[in-house]
Motif scaffolding. Structure first.
Motif, PDB file in Angstrom:
ATOM      1  N   GLU A 153     -40.219  44.468  19.159  1.00  0.00           N
ATOM      2  CA  GLU A 153     -38.539  43.323  18.207  1.00  0.00           C
ATOM      3  C   GLU A 153     -38.885  41.947  18.190  1.00  0.00           C
ATOM      4  O   GLU A 153     -38.277  41.456  18.097  1.00  0.00           O
ATOM      5  N   GLN A 154     -39.557  42.054  19.588  1.00  0.00           N
ATOM      6  CA  GLN A 154     -40.069  39.953  20.438  1.00  0.00           C
ATOM      7  C   GLN A 154     -41.237  39.815  19.978  1.00  0.00           C
ATOM      8  O   GLN A 154     -41.550  38.914  19.405  1.00  0.00           O
ATOM      9  N   THR A 155     -42.496  40.727  19.936  1.00  0.00           N
ATOM     10  CA  THR A 155     -43.655  40.495  19.449  1.00  0.00           C
ATOM     11  C   THR A 155     -44.833  41.839  19.081  1.00  0.00           C
ATOM     12  O   THR A 155     -43.871  42.963  19.115  1.00  0.00           O
ATOM     13  N   PRO A 156     -44.871  41.110  18.091  1.00  0.00           N
ATOM     14  CA  PRO A 156     -46.539  42.190  17.369  1.00  0.00           C
ATOM     15  C   PRO A 156     -46.789  43.025  18.526  1.00  0.00           C
ATOM     16  O   PRO A 156     -46.933  42.358  19.820  1.00  0.00           O
ATOM     17  N   PRO A 157     -47.237  44.227  18.460  1.00  0.00           N
ATOM     18  CA  PRO A 157     -48.310  44.904  19.188  1.00  0.00           C
ATOM     19  C   PRO A 157     -49.207  44.285  19.520  1.00  0.00           C
ATOM     20  O   PRO A 157     -50.360  43.659  18.696  1.00  0.00           O
ATOM     21  N   GLY A 158     -49.989  44.195  21.020  1.00  0.00           N
ATOM     22  CA  GLY A 158     -50.902  44.470  21.515  1.00  0.00           C
ATOM     23  C   GLY A 158     -52.270  45.060  20.595  1.00  0.00           C
ATOM     24  O   GLY A 158     -52.124  45.921  19.997  1.00  0.00           O
ATOM     25  N   PHE A 185     -40.151  49.843  13.497  1.00  0.00           N
ATOM     26  CA  PHE A 185     -41.156  49.976  12.123  1.00  0.00           C
ATOM     27  C   PHE A 185     -41.752  49.119  11.808  1.00  0.00           C
ATOM     28  O   PHE A 185     -43.537  50.118  11.119  1.00  0.00           O
ATOM     29  N   GLU A 186     -41.788  48.891  10.785  1.00  0.00           N
ATOM     30  CA  GLU A 186     -43.048  47.796  10.202  1.00  0.00           C
ATOM     31  C   GLU A 186     -44.360  47.519  10.461  1.00  0.00           C
ATOM     32  O   GLU A 186     -44.996  47.228  11.139  1.00  0.00           O
ATOM     33  N   ALA A 187     -43.898  46.949  12.032  1.00  0.00           N
ATOM     34  CA  ALA A 187     -45.164  46.627  12.961  1.00  0.00           C
ATOM     35  C   ALA A 187     -45.438  47.529  13.266  1.00  0.00           C
ATOM     36  O   ALA A 187     -47.383  47.893  13.533  1.00  0.00           O
ATOM     37  N   LEU A 188     -45.534  48.758  13.470  1.00  0.00           N
ATOM     38  CA  LEU A 188     -46.538  50.269  14.247  1.00  0.00           C
ATOM     39  C   LEU A 188     -46.359  50.949  12.336  1.00  0.00           C
ATOM     40  O   LEU A 188     -48.444  50.476  12.612  1.00  0.00           O
ATOM     41  N   LEU A 189     -46.382  50.330  11.647  1.00  0.00           N
ATOM     42  CA  LEU A 189     -46.610  51.191  10.330  1.00  0.00           C
ATOM     43  C   LEU A 189     -47.759  50.651   9.416  1.00  0.00           C
ATOM     44  O   LEU A 189     -48.810  50.867   8.566  1.00  0.00           O
ATOM     45  N   GLU A 190     -48.041  49.066  10.122  1.00  0.00           N
ATOM     46  CA  GLU A 190     -48.551  48.047   9.854  1.00  0.00           C
ATOM     47  C   GLU A 190     -50.460  48.590  10.553  1.00  0.00           C
ATOM     48  O   GLU A 190     -51.347  48.264   9.782  1.00  0.00           O
ATOM     49  N   CYS A 191     -50.005  49.564  11.479  1.00  0.00           N
ATOM     50  CA  CYS A 191     -51.291  49.603  12.294  1.00  0.00           C
ATOM     51  C   CYS A 191     -51.891  51.255  11.938  1.00  0.00           C
ATOM     52  O   CYS A 191     -52.791  51.288  12.392  1.00  0.00           O
TER      53      CYS A 191
END
Length: 276
Positions: A153-158, A185-191
């Motif tokens: 929610e605060q930072t993109p995934p490492g 969820f958007e950050a995860l699906l982008e991966c």
């Protein structure tokens, strides 16, 4: 064993911040046992079936890697991959014999406890939770194959988390929707590098349509049966119940016989690629 003192937020839902990031799960189970917190029990069979369906849908013998969001102490992983029930976990962690153990001693006990109950169909589980001590415990006792204490929610995934998510075929969550939003969820699906299914139990007090819309942008279609609900836990006090009944009504649901009977209820949302 201190169970952590809950506080009431201004919006009415009881928080249990003191139990979510301890060095081990004992306070968590002691505090939630009187409230009969049960949603991981309902997730157990649902997630096992989803894992099997996900494998069958793509005709592969490769194990389905599961990414459990808000994984806490690895409870969903324990129920997915081990011959255990939630009731047995409550018994294990509230046993008076566990009371005097140090965390290191409990880790040693739990390594043996879980290893002896590992299922032959166990598959890799990746845990994600901002509670660093909780995920460390789940990793140390062997419940999680990988664990990441990151707040998307605060930072993109490492980079390590990005690589791990790329292997996940099933994303699960039994608690946390509302604390995590479409941003996570958007950050995860982008991966994602393989077709991903998302199975989420969501409190009826919390709107899920923003998440469903975000998943739709990645080609996932979400369905739910509004007539089928799953109890989560008892209300901690009348004020929390009044809050829940009000929020459920505002969300367009009928609380009669559900929240009015004294428990939070959830709905199961299943999101899968439209081509499946």
């Amino acid at each position: 064993m201190s169970s952590g003192r809950p506080s009431i937020t201004t919006h009415g839902k009881t928080r249990f911040d003191g139990i979510y990031n301890q060095p081990d799960p004992r306070a968590y189970f002691h505090r939630l046992a009187p409230l009969e917190y049960e949603i991981p029990h309902h997730g157990q069979e649902v997630f096992r079936r989803a894992r099997a369906d996900r494998a069958a849908a793509y005709g592969t013998d490769d194990p389905v890697t599961v990414l459990d969001l808000c994984c806490s102490y690895g409870i969903n992983a324990a129920l997915l991959n081990y011959d255990l029930t939630l009731a047995e976990l409550y018994e294990h962690y509230t046993d008076p014999e566990a009371e005097p153990l140090t965390t290191a001693e409990l880790i040693a006990v739990d390594k043996e406890f879980y290893a002896s109950r590992r299922r032959p169909d166990a598959t890799p589980v990746i845990g994600l939770d901002s509670a660093d001590q909780a995920v460390r415990y789940a990793l140390d006792v062997g419940l999680l194959d990988e664990a990441y204490a990151e707040n998307l929610e605060q930072t993109p995934p490492g980079p390590d988390l990005r690589r791990a998510v790329g292997r996940a075929g099933l994303i699960t969550v039994t608690g946390g929707i509302g604390y995590i939003t479409k941003t996570t969820f958007e950050a995860l699906l982008e991966c994602a590098e393989v077709p991903v299914w998302v199975y989420a139990f969501v409190l009826r007090t919390v709107p899920y349509h923003p998440v469903a819309a975000a998943l739709s942008a990645f080609g996932l279609e979400t369905e739910t049966d509004p007539a089928r609900t799953y109890p989560q836990r008892m209300f901690s006090d009348p004020a929390e119940q009044r809050y829940a009944i009000e929020q459920v009504g505002l969300a367009g649901h009928d609380p009669i016989g559900l929240e009015t009977a004294g428990r939070y209820h959830t709905q199961l949302y299943r999101s899968r690629p439209r081509t499946v």
